[in-house]
Every structure is written in structure tokens, then in C-alpha cells.
Design a protein around this motif. Structure first.
Motif, PDB file in Angstrom:
ATOM      1  N   ARG A 290       0.775   4.084  -2.917  1.00 18.92           N
ATOM      2  CA  ARG A 290       0.432   5.481  -2.633  1.00 18.92           C
ATOM      3  C   ARG A 290       1.582   6.416  -2.973  1.00 18.92           C
ATOM      4  O   ARG A 290       1.386   7.482  -3.556  1.00 18.92           O
TER       5      ARG A 290
ATOM      6  N   GLU B 101       0.829  -1.207   0.000  1.00 15.68           N
ATOM      7  CA  GLU B 101       0.000   0.000   0.000  1.00 15.68           C
ATOM      8  C   GLU B 101       0.867   1.262   0.000  1.00 15.68           C
ATOM      9  O   GLU B 101       0.604   2.212  -0.726  1.00 15.68           O
TER      10      GLU B 101
ATOM     11  N   MET C 219     -16.075   9.231  -5.277  1.00 13.44           N
ATOM     12  CA  MET C 219     -15.563   9.863  -6.498  1.00 13.44           C
ATOM     13  C   MET C 219     -16.658   9.861  -7.564  1.00 13.44           C
ATOM     14  O   MET C 219     -17.574   9.056  -7.531  1.00 13.44           O
TER      15      MET C 219
ATOM     16  N   LEU D 247     -11.203   9.590 -16.545  1.00 12.15           N
ATOM     17  CA  LEU D 247     -10.964  10.321 -15.305  1.00 12.15           C
ATOM     18  C   LEU D 247     -11.949   9.956 -14.201  1.00 12.15           C
ATOM     19  O   LEU D 247     -13.136   9.792 -14.438  1.00 12.15           O
ATOM     20  N   ARG D 248     -11.418   9.841 -12.995  1.00  9.50           N
ATOM     21  CA  ARG D 248     -12.244   9.882 -11.794  1.00  9.50           C
ATOM     22  C   ARG D 248     -11.890  11.154 -11.057  1.00  9.50           C
ATOM     23  O   ARG D 248     -10.742  11.585 -11.065  1.00  9.50           O
ATOM     24  N   PHE D 249     -12.853  11.740 -10.363  1.00  7.00           N
ATOM     25  CA  PHE D 249     -12.583  13.002  -9.679  1.00  7.00           C
ATOM     26  C   PHE D 249     -13.508  13.161  -8.479  1.00  7.00           C
ATOM     27  O   PHE D 249     -14.623  12.649  -8.475  1.00  7.00           O
ATOM     28  N   PRO D 250     -13.031  13.868  -7.456  1.00  5.07           N
ATOM     29  CA  PRO D 250     -13.863  14.018  -6.255  1.00  5.07           C
ATOM     30  C   PRO D 250     -15.019  14.987  -6.480  1.00  5.07           C
ATOM     31  O   PRO D 250     -14.946  15.849  -7.357  1.00  5.07           O
TER      32      PRO D 250
ATOM     33  N   ILE E  18     -14.267   2.280  -4.667  1.00  7.17           N
ATOM     34  CA  ILE E  18     -12.969   1.802  -5.135  1.00  7.17           C
ATOM     35  C   ILE E  18     -12.249   1.224  -3.936  1.00  7.17           C
ATOM     36  O   ILE E  18     -12.158   1.882  -2.891  1.00  7.17           O
ATOM     37  N   GLU E  19     -11.737   0.014  -4.048  1.00  2.14           N
ATOM     38  CA  GLU E  19     -11.093  -0.620  -2.902  1.00  2.14           C
ATOM     39  C   GLU E  19      -9.925   0.221  -2.412  1.00  2.14           C
ATOM     40  O   GLU E  19      -9.048   0.595  -3.208  1.00  2.14           O
ATOM     41  N   GLY E  20      -9.926   0.527  -1.138  1.00  2.35           N
ATOM     42  CA  GLY E  20      -8.848   1.331  -0.570  1.00  2.35           C
ATOM     43  C   GLY E  20      -9.082   2.824  -0.708  1.00  2.35           C
ATOM     44  O   GLY E  20      -8.341   3.613  -0.140  1.00  2.35           O
ATOM     45  N   GLY E  21     -10.075   3.218  -1.493  1.00  3.17           N
ATOM     46  CA  GLY E  21     -10.355   4.635  -1.669  1.00  3.17           C
ATOM     47  C   GLY E  21     -10.883   5.246  -0.386  1.00  3.17           C
ATOM     48  O   GLY E  21     -11.469   4.553   0.443  1.00  3.17           O
ATOM     49  N   ASP E  22     -10.669   6.547  -0.196  1.00  2.00           N
ATOM     50  CA  ASP E  22     -11.090   7.143   1.070  1.00  2.00           C
ATOM     51  C   ASP E  22     -12.151   8.220   0.904  1.00  2.00           C
ATOM     52  O   ASP E  22     -12.457   8.928   1.854  1.00  2.00           O
ATOM     53  N   ARG E  23     -12.709   8.348  -0.306  1.00  2.00           N
ATOM     54  CA  ARG E  23     -13.767   9.349  -0.478  1.00  2.00           C
ATOM     55  C   ARG E  23     -14.582   9.002  -1.717  1.00  2.00           C
ATOM     56  O   ARG E  23     -14.088   8.333  -2.622  1.00  2.00           O
TER      57      ARG E  23
ATOM     58  N   TRP F 258      -6.714  10.245  -7.693  1.00  2.00           N
ATOM     59  CA  TRP F 258      -8.158  10.191  -7.941  1.00  2.00           C
ATOM     60  C   TRP F 258      -8.549   8.823  -8.492  1.00  2.00           C
ATOM     61  O   TRP F 258      -9.583   8.270  -8.133  1.00  2.00           O
ATOM     62  N   LYS F 259      -7.690   8.303  -9.358  1.00  2.00           N
ATOM     63  CA  LYS F 259      -7.997   7.009  -9.979  1.00  2.00           C
ATOM     64  C   LYS F 259      -8.201   5.929  -8.926  1.00  2.00           C
ATOM     65  O   LYS F 259      -8.975   4.990  -9.124  1.00  2.00           O
ATOM     66  N   ALA F 260      -7.488   6.057  -7.791  1.00  2.00           N
ATOM     67  CA  ALA F 260      -7.617   5.068  -6.722  1.00  2.00           C
ATOM     68  C   ALA F 260      -8.611   5.505  -5.646  1.00  2.00           C
ATOM     69  O   ALA F 260      -8.645   4.933  -4.554  1.00  2.00           O
ATOM     70  N   GLY F 261      -9.406   6.545  -5.946  1.00  2.00           N
ATOM     71  CA  GLY F 261     -10.395   7.001  -4.970  1.00  2.00           C
ATOM     72  C   GLY F 261      -9.781   7.812  -3.844  1.00  2.00           C
ATOM     73  O   GLY F 261     -10.339   7.909  -2.757  1.00  2.00           O
ATOM     74  N   LEU F 262      -8.617   8.414  -4.111  1.00  2.00           N
ATOM     75  CA  LEU F 262      -7.880   9.146  -3.076  1.00  2.00           C
ATOM     76  C   LEU F 262      -7.653  10.594  -3.507  1.00  2.00           C
ATOM     77  O   LEU F 262      -7.809  10.944  -4.671  1.00  2.00           O
ATOM     78  N   ASP F 263      -7.230  11.405  -2.565  1.00  2.00           N
ATOM     79  CA  ASP F 263      -6.909  12.801  -2.854  1.00  2.00           C
ATOM     80  C   ASP F 263      -6.137  13.338  -1.653  1.00  2.00           C
ATOM     81  O   ASP F 263      -5.927  12.613  -0.673  1.00  2.00           O
TER      82      ASP F 263
END
Lengths: 593, 593
Positions: free
Chosen positions: A423, A419, B533, B437-440, B526-531, A457-462
Motif C-alpha cells: 500500500r 500489505e 472498480m 486502467l481500473r477506476f472507481p 480484486i483481492e484486498g480491494g476495498d471498493r 486503483w489497480k489494486a481496487g483501492l482509492d
């Protein structure tokens, strides 16, 4: 806590004497800077709150303290919430409190020296909406009840030589005079000490981290500028340099000097200039023009000398940081080092150049879960040890006569988890996307901020901070107007220096940030291109921890950039370090495939 | 040209009779739309200028015509510059002309029905600054001197069934009533026919390309809505559908209905509502609230039925376009086809579904150097032949009851040059960057616009239009507020449909644009994502010309997207077309490596 109850009581007694239903106590001082001198820690004296931004409103029976998202936890630790009810500065701003708590005919007092024109306007409108009155106080109310308030700093003011400034103060003053002519103004009040320093080629040391004196200046279209600082503070060199262009006036003379401008037109920046100055001008029958501080843009566009200085300062700083990174790699697991000792080792290594004038901000030295706090504040008594299996993040910078540095590296102590690798590599991809970017003139920081985020963003993060801020030339490490963030609406221009610092933070676990400084440059002609483009020159040289990179996640172009960057690090830093460090650095910069 | 001199003379005679020093003649009609009916081509009647945006100011001795950058050449071809001096609408706007040409006490007339509130405010301020007076005219001055002016259209108004609208009009009106309650308004004037159509679930055909009637509506917090259109225009179905919720009033009754609102509070959108409406309300002693049209956001956020409709319409449209692409590949070099015949062939292929209600805009059918003009306007007498060695660009769309389409494909006729391959592939990379693209939440079009440009920027190139615009549901093909451009400051929200159409234009040589429509969607966990999207679902299915792609310039991820997209095109389109087209499509969609 008892202390703060007593202090609050003293303030309320004063308020009753003056017929005030409420008073406003901001954290800002008379100069709206990031750091304030001890005498101006009024909010902390009254409430205990130690954050860098905040504001209290004290009523006769209740009081509130307003802080932003960074400080919602901290304010509850440091402040007696029975005395001061915590509120969110943006979501439930002071104007709401005024609307809800003030009644018709009541007075709310404020110090117009610590309140900028635009802020006073908002507060006044809120008070008037409930038929209350915002009253400027002749003296700061805290100063009147703070018996052992420290003295205002009045440290030495030095000349910032042409070999570092690049352009003579006289030339800068002429350019500002031309701006005033265009605006139809006779004079401009510089309220930001960074602007005063830039325009007059001086520096000082009245606050930590930013080398400026706390002083205003009044520049005229014709005639000498006036610097509101006692002449005795100037070094002989500074006195000589300023002789023909600047008159020193005691700081207390400013209101009188403003009052003497009757019939003239004076420009001031409503975001920076104290409301007290505007009130003095209006009272004198002076026409006030509100306009952006005329130094902001030319100060941000570094000249050729400042660019060369920045390159030299960053190279030197990279040498110290590289030696520190080697030190961490060799000492982190010995069990005797902590966030605090590591930060001190880095400071010493920076100082060994004998050219360090100070740090440019309080180092963020954070291990393990502490690295997940983007603005982690180290308390020396509570420093976390460095330990295997954890990430260590160091965000730090130095002040040198030729430039201001700011750099972040994230290191693995031991072996990273998958992980962490994922990241870190995503953060790196964002950082590379900006490093290699070319963009047309007129592009703003808001337009390109997403490029540093798309891989996360692709991994659902920011990450919940901007990607970059402007940096001064032996001035503030956070300098406007350039920035790379959703709110960065200024066009990036050649000569601007901005940080490039995407990150990722997993609360309670680990944090990642990689930061280089970038210089905006003309991109040079591109074959087949149909318009002039801008680009970035990377100024920062220090290895990026290869152990944290998953090279499989990098595109060919990203890998090319990384290996090329490390080759340049080796070339720039090796000549500055000893043989052992050279050997270590060679490994640290070895190409990845 | 003599015609325009005579018309100008007639206007000036009228101006003298009325004591007017100047009058303003905008291209816009009473509804501020992109297309106007023949009766409202007042600017063209007066000046000859045929552009879709512009404004003339006629003084007693001189006159000026203001156009934007698209029309600086065209205005000189179509307008006698001895009568109308061309000016740049943005760089040298009408307010400058007013400041320079009007004198104290003079009157400048305007038609408050064709001038929105915000625009009138700007013009009034400009006039007042020189102590002149902006005067609303009781009748449009052109209408008074245009003897054979066409009649106002009053075509049939149909019901837009729940099977396409998804939400009943009564439900939409309740939601708007709730908004009015929040705003403290008793009623709102809908001045945009697209809002009238959306709120009442009706459609019409008063202008080309956009299926709406030209009509205002007045919605009340309590009680029936009023539609300002003669009842006779309604189909029996529409009459039935509107019976319980809407009263029809003759269009001429609007001022009286507004005047009847004395003592009430009425909301209007200053960017859309005619100044005449505001004047009528103010005269009646009504309180006016200026607020965004309450339909704008709910209309942009397509509901589930509209999303399904969009998918079906795009699939159907992709079938027609695919047959056309095959036709071009087989007929372009025969020497008998031109931009005009090709556009007509595509229209016929779209019509073969028997579900086409019309085109959604005038097709841009452009070969060779004409493709380098982003808004190329085909004149049938002057259509360029399709020919080998050239690029052919087709940007077109259809109106279907279930959705509005807009798609661009760029085709190589013969063999591309290396430059064409390079440019096309860079445009494609930009288009893919947005597609994947993925985006918040909270991200705006301005934040992501650069992602569609970065590959071009790298080569010193760019395109001078936005990357994408919002698209309506069987309504306007250019629908706000969603857009992907430097000026797109609205957050993208699930259900919005936007175009994704980066391009590259080499003046005098060739032009490239690839356009798909995208639906904003929740990206799913999304696995592991924190918000949470958001992402895009591609709605448009038609092959992208493989001959123009240099696969070596694509990253693995980009190639994966392209091959996946082509697989989906094959899957969606094959069932709709004959065996020969299926075979052709299979080749056109073959994976690239």
C-alpha cells in the motif's frame, strides 16, 4: 447536555419574542474562514458540536444539525440528538428542512453577517418556495442569549515586509484598481481576511494557525483603501507602512461606509461577502457587481520573493522534521511516548529555529488504527502510545514569515507487513507520478488528480479526499483556488503552491499518507517539444521511510526519482543538523535498488 | 464564385420583401446530426463552404461565415470572402455579429426547424440586447430561393431485430414512460434520429455513414408512440414490428400533433429539439419541460446483446483490417497506390464479409505530411501516393447490423526515423495506460484523459483533440454522452463503448494515431480491494506496427500488455484469414522483448 437544553430554550424564547418560526445558526463566522475565534463558536455553544463545518436550524419545536461525511459519527457523540436531529449537509441539505418545516407566512431568521451572499440566496429561494420569508436579523440571535460570550479578538496587526511580500501594497492596490476599471466598478469589498492581508501586506493573529486579523477592507478605484480595524491595533511599523494608502475605520463603521457609496458601483464576491454588506449597498441605491475576489488569483500566483521564501521555509522546516523523524526512530518503542508527546516534540523542534510563528494547522499525529482517520483529531487525554509493529503518521506544518509549510510522513515502527509495504509503495507511486509530471498550460487539477490514484486503483483501492490543496505565503495553509482533486477546475499556473498528498486508509488497521508541497513552474524548453509546458518543483525535503517501500513495485523512472529526491534531501538538510543526525539521515537517504 | 453572388442576391431580395435586416443560415439540418442530406446543404449552396459545421449570417449589405478552428483555412479556399467575411465560431461568435450589426427595431430571421431551443435562446437574447427582434420564419429562407433543391430523402425504414437490439421496443417505451412519470411529463419529443431508432428498434439510410432515417417521434406516457415518417417507407417487417406500439404520421403533421397537446406537459431536450416544436407547444398552451433526451443514457449503456454484437463486429472488422495491413506492407512501395486506392481496397476487404452495411465515416487515409492533419479529408483527384520512408495512417470503420466499428492504425512504409519511433511509442504508452486502467465508479472521461497524454507531455508534446468518443450500436460512430476528453464530465458506466485514440502530429512531416475501441466493464473483485472498480475490455483486434515501437521506452507492464494484446489478435483474427495472412500476422504479432 442539560446546558444545551437550557440554551436552546433561551433561543426559542427570543424567537417567540421576535415572531420567528426558525433561525439558522451556521458554524461560520463573519469571515468564512476555516478557524473561528472563541466568540464565534456559536454552533458549539448551542449544540456542543465541535466540528469545523456545520449548521443548525432551530424551529420552535424541533431543530436539526447539518454536518458533512467527516462528522456523521462525531455529531452523535457531541450533540444531544433529542434536541438536534443530525442530518447530512449535502444529501439532505438545510433547504430541504426549510421546504418541509416552514409554512406560508412564517419567518426564518438569519444573521446576514455570517451568511455569504450566495448562501443567503439559496436559503431565500427555499423559504420563498414555501411562501415563508427569510429575515435578516439586526443582531446575531446567539449573541443575544449567550451571556458570557468571549470578546471579539483584536490582536496586533503587523506589517508584512517587502522582503517577504515581494510586491508593495501600493502596487497591488493599483493592479486591483485596474481590475475594477475593467469591471466598471468604483470599489470592491474584500471580505476574506487573507485577501485583506495579501492586498495590504499585513498579518495578524486573531485566530489560531492562520496569521490574519479578522477584518474587512474596502478598496477604491481612486483614493485610499479603508481597513475596518481600530488604528490602535497596528504596530508602529504597520502604521507607517499603511499611512499613505490605507485609512483605518472602526469595524462598526462598515455599514455606514457602504451606505455612503450611493450611486457608485461596488464589486463583491458572492461566495465570501456577507449578505449584510449586499443589503446595505442595495438599500443605499448602489449597483452591486458580483465577481470573484480580485486578490484570489494574484495571491495564488506567488511572486519570485514568495517562491524564494517558500524554498527557505520548507528547507528549514525539513530540518526540524528530519530531527523529529530520527527522534521517532529512536524513541517510539521506549513505551513512554504517545501521539500527543510526539506532536509536542515536533513542535519544539520546529520552534528551535526561533523563526516559527506558529503551527499552520493542528498536527495530525496518529498511530496504528488512528492513522486510518484522514482528519484524525487528537484528544490529549486519549492519546495512543507509539508502539512496535504499527504505522505512525504525522501531518503537520509551520507558519514562518517567509512561508507556510505542510508535510506528511508515514513511518514504520518495527517491521511492516507485506500489505503495508504494498500500500505504501502504491501511494508513493501516485505521489511520484505528480512530482515528475509535465503538463501543458490550461491543465486543471481535475485533469491530473487520477495520476496520483492509478496505482491504487489497480489494486481496487482509492482514497476519499482530494490529492492536493493550494497553500498560502505566511497565510492560510488551505488556500484557493488551486487544488488537485476531481473538483479542481482552475488551471494550474506558475507560482501556485499545491500539496501532493495521496493516501491509503484501512479502517481499524493503519493509514498512509505522503505529502510534499509542489511549486508550479515553467518547465523550460524541451528538445523537440512543440509547446510550452509546466511542471512541479518539489519544495519539501524530508526522508520517505525506506522500510515501507517495496522497490520491486517501482519502475526504473520511479526509483530514479526516489533516489534523486533522497540525494537532494541529504544535500538540503545535512548542513542544518548535527553530526549524529547527519549520520542517521545518510542511512535514511541511501539509494534503493 | 459568380454563382454565390447571384444566390446571395436572391436571398437579399427575399429579405427585403419580408422586411428582414438579416437571416441566419446554419449548416445543421432539422435533426442536428453530423451528416446532412443533399437537400440540407444550404450553407454550402449559399457560400460554397463544405465543412461539417458552420453558420452564416446574411445582412442586407454584409454577411459573415462562422467556422471553428478546423476550418479557418478551408473556408478561405471555398468561400468568396468578399461576400462572406470569415469569423471564428467560438472566439467571435454569431451573437457578437448581432450585437455589432443589428439596430433597434430591426428583424433577424431564422428557421426554427434547424435551430435547437437552446441555440435560439442565445440568438434571441443577443438580438433583444440591441432591441432587435429574432423572427422565426415560416419557411427556410434558402429553400425559398434554391430552385433545384434536391428532395428530402425518404429511404426505407427497417426493423432492427431483437437479435441485435437485445431489448424490445415495447420494453424501452415502458422505461421511457416511467421516466416521463417521474418528470411529470405526458409526452416527450424525440428530435434526435438516433434516439428514435434506439427507442423503436428501427434503422434507415437517409444520410451517409449513420444508418438512421431523418424522423422525429413523439412518445407518450400512455398510448402509442407517433413516428413522423410516411408508412410507405416501412419494410413489411418493420410495419409488423411497430404495429402495436407505433403510429406513423406524415412528417408535416408534427406541428398539428404538438398543437393537439393543449393542457398537457411535454418534455424536450433543448440541445436537440427544434425551436419550432417549442413554439408550437407554447402557442397551444402546453407546459414544456426541458430535460435531457431520455434515450441518451440507456442507449449509451449497451445491453448484453449489443456487447456481444460489438465483439463480433469488431472481430470481423479486425479480420478485414488485418488483410489490408498485409496488403499495404506488400504493395505500398510499388508506386501505383495512393491514399485513395488504399482506402478503396480496405472498403472492398470490409465488404467481402458480405455483412458490411456501409462505412461508419469517411475513411481518413493519409500518407506522409497528410497524416499530420487529424481530420484529413481526402480529395480523390489529389490523393498522395504511398511511398517508402513515410508513415501511412488509416482511420476507418464499418457499419454492421451487430455493431459500429472505428479503428486507426499507423504504419511505417520502409524504415522509421528515431523521432518517429519515439513519438509512436509515446502515443502507444498513452493508449496502453487507458487500456489497462481500473477506476472507481463515478470517474469521468475528464479525470482519465491525462493518462493518455502524460508520456507525450514529458517530451513537451500533446495532441489537440479528445482522447475518445462514445460509439453507437449500428448507429452513430460519434455518440454521446460518454467521452474521454477534458470536457468529458459524464461518469463512465458499464456498457458504454468509447474510443481510445491518442495521437501525435508533426505539421508538414508525419502524423500518428492508434485507436482501439473499449467497452466499459465491471472490473470484478480484486483481492484486498476495498471498493467496486470499473475497467475496459478492448474490443478492437488488429496488429500495431512493431516497426514503429521502441521497446526500450516501454515499462515491463506496458510490454506485457502489448505482447498479450498481440497474442489475442492472433487468436481472434487467424481463424478468419487465409494461410498466407496467418503467416504474415504471426510475424506482425510476434512478442517484443
Amino acid at each position: 447536555m442539560n446546558t444545551h437544553s437550557t440554551r436552546l430554550k433561551a433561543l426559542r424564547t427570543l424567537m417567540k419574542q421576535r415572531g420567528l418560526a426558525a433561525v439558522i445558526v451556521p458554524r461560520q463566522d463573519e469571515f468564512q474562514g476555516e478557524y473561528v475565534a472563541p466568540y464565534a463558536e456559536r454552533l458549539q455553544w448551542l449544540t456542543g458540536f465541535k466540528g469545523s463545518w456545520g449548521l443548525a436550524i432551530v424551529g420552535l419545536r424541533k431543530a436539526a444539525i447539518f454536518v458533512d461525511g467527516r462528522y456523521t459519527l462525531q455529531v452523535r457523540q457531541q450533540t444531544d440528538t433529542a434536541l438536534f436531529e443530525p442530518r447530512h449537509l449535502m444529501e439532505d441539505p438545510p433547504v430541504n428542512w426549510i421546504a418541509a418545516n416552514l409554512r406560508k407566512g412564517e419567518k426564518i431568521g438569519f444573521d446576514p453577517w455570517v451568511t455569504p451572499v450566495a448562501e443567503a440566496r439559496k436559503l431565500r429561494a427555499a423559504a420563498e418556495a414555501v411562501h415563508a420569508k427569510l429575515v435578516p436579523l439586526p443582531r446575531n440571535p446567539i449573541d443575544m442569549v449567550w451571556p458570557d460570550q468571549p470578546a471579539r479578538p483584536a490582536n496586533t496587526i503587523e506589517s508584512h515586509g517587502i522582503e517577504h511580500a515581494g510586491v508593495a501594497a501600493a502596487e497591488k492596490l493599483s493592479a486591483i484598481a485596474a481590475t475594477l476599471l475593467k469591471q466598471g466598478a468604483d470599489a470592491v469589498l474584500l471580505a476574506d481576511p487573507a485577501s485583506v492581508c495579501w492586498a495590504l501586506n499585513i498579518r495578524g493573529s486573531d485566530v489560531p494557525y492562520t496569521p490574519f486579523p479578522l477584518a474587512y477592507a474596502l478598496l477604491r478605484r481612486k483614493g485610499k483603501a479603508e481597513l475596518f480595524a481600530d488604528t490602535a491595533r497596528l504596530t508602529p511599523d504597520a502604521r507607517k507602512a499603511l499611512k499613505d494608502i490605507v485609512q483605518c475605520k472602526p469595524p462598526g463603521d462598515l455599514p455606514a461606509r457602504l451606505a455612503a457609496l450611493t450611486g457608485k458601483t461596488v464589486a463583491l464576491d458572492p461566495a465570501l461577502a456577507p449578505e449584510a454588506a449586499r443589503l446595505a449597498l442595495v438599500k443605499a441605491g448602489t449597483k452591486v457587481i458580483e465577481a470573484q475576489d480580485p486578490c484570489v488569483l494574484p495571491r495564488a500566483r506567488k511572486n519570485e520573493t514568495e517562491r524564494q521564501g517558500a524554498r527557505a521555509a520548507q528547507r528549514r522546516d525539513g530540518g526540524a522534521l528530519t530531527r523529529f523523524l530520527k527522534w521517532v526512530s529512536e524513541n517510539a518503542t521506549k513505551g513512554c511516548h504517545s501521539e500527543a508527546t510526539a506532536a509536542e516534540v515536533l513542535r519544539e523542534m520546529r520552534a528551535e529555529s526561533n523563526m516559527l510563528r506558529g503551527l499552520s494547522f493542528e498536527s495530525i499525529s496518529a498511530s496504528g488504527p488512528n492513522a486510518a482517520i484522514p482528519h484524525y483529531h487528537l484528544s490529549p487525554d486519549d492519546a495512543r502510545p507509539l508502539a512496535a509493529g504499527e504505522i505512525y503518521l504525522i501531518d503537520s506544518g509551520g507558519q514562518y514569515l517567509d512561508g507556510t509549510t505542510d508535510v506528511t510522513r508515514t513511518l514504520m515502527i518495527g517491521t511492516p507487513t507485506g500489505e503495508m509495504n504494498d500500500r505504501f509503495t502504491r501511494v508513493l507511486k501516485g505521489m511520484i507520478a505528480l512530482s515528475v509530471l509535465r503538463f501543458p498550460k490550461g491543465t486543471t487539477g481535475a485533469h491530473i488528480d487520477a495520476l496520483a490514484r492509478a496505482a491504487l486503483w489497480k489494486a481496487g483501492l482509492d482514497f476519499d479526499h482530494g490529492t492536493g490543496h493550494g497553500v498560502g505565503s505566511y497565510l492560510s495553509v488551505h488556500e484557493g483556488p488551486a487544488r488537485i482533486s476531481k473538483a479542481g477546475h482552475m488551471a494550474l499556473e506558475p507560482g501556485m503552491i499545491v500539496s501532493n498528498e495521496p493516501g491509503y486508509y484501512k479502517a481499524g488497521a493503519f493509514g498512509i499518507r505522503i505529502e510534499n508541497l509542489l511549486l508550479v513552474t515553467e518547465a523550460g524548453e524541451i528538445e523537440g517539444g512543440d509547446r510550452p509546458m509546466l511542471g512541479f518543483e518539489t519544495l519539501t525535503f524530508a526522508p520517505i521511510d525506506r522500510a515501507l517501500i517495496d522497490a520491486r513495485l517501482l519502475t526504473r523512472e520511479e526509483l530514479l526519482w526516489l533516489n534523486g529526491y533522497h540525494a537532494r534531501v541529504l544535500e538540503q538538510i545535512s548542513p542544518q543538523v548535527d553530526a549524529a543526525t547527519q549520520a542517521w539521515l545518510k542511512d535514511a537517504c541511501a539509494p534503493l535498488t
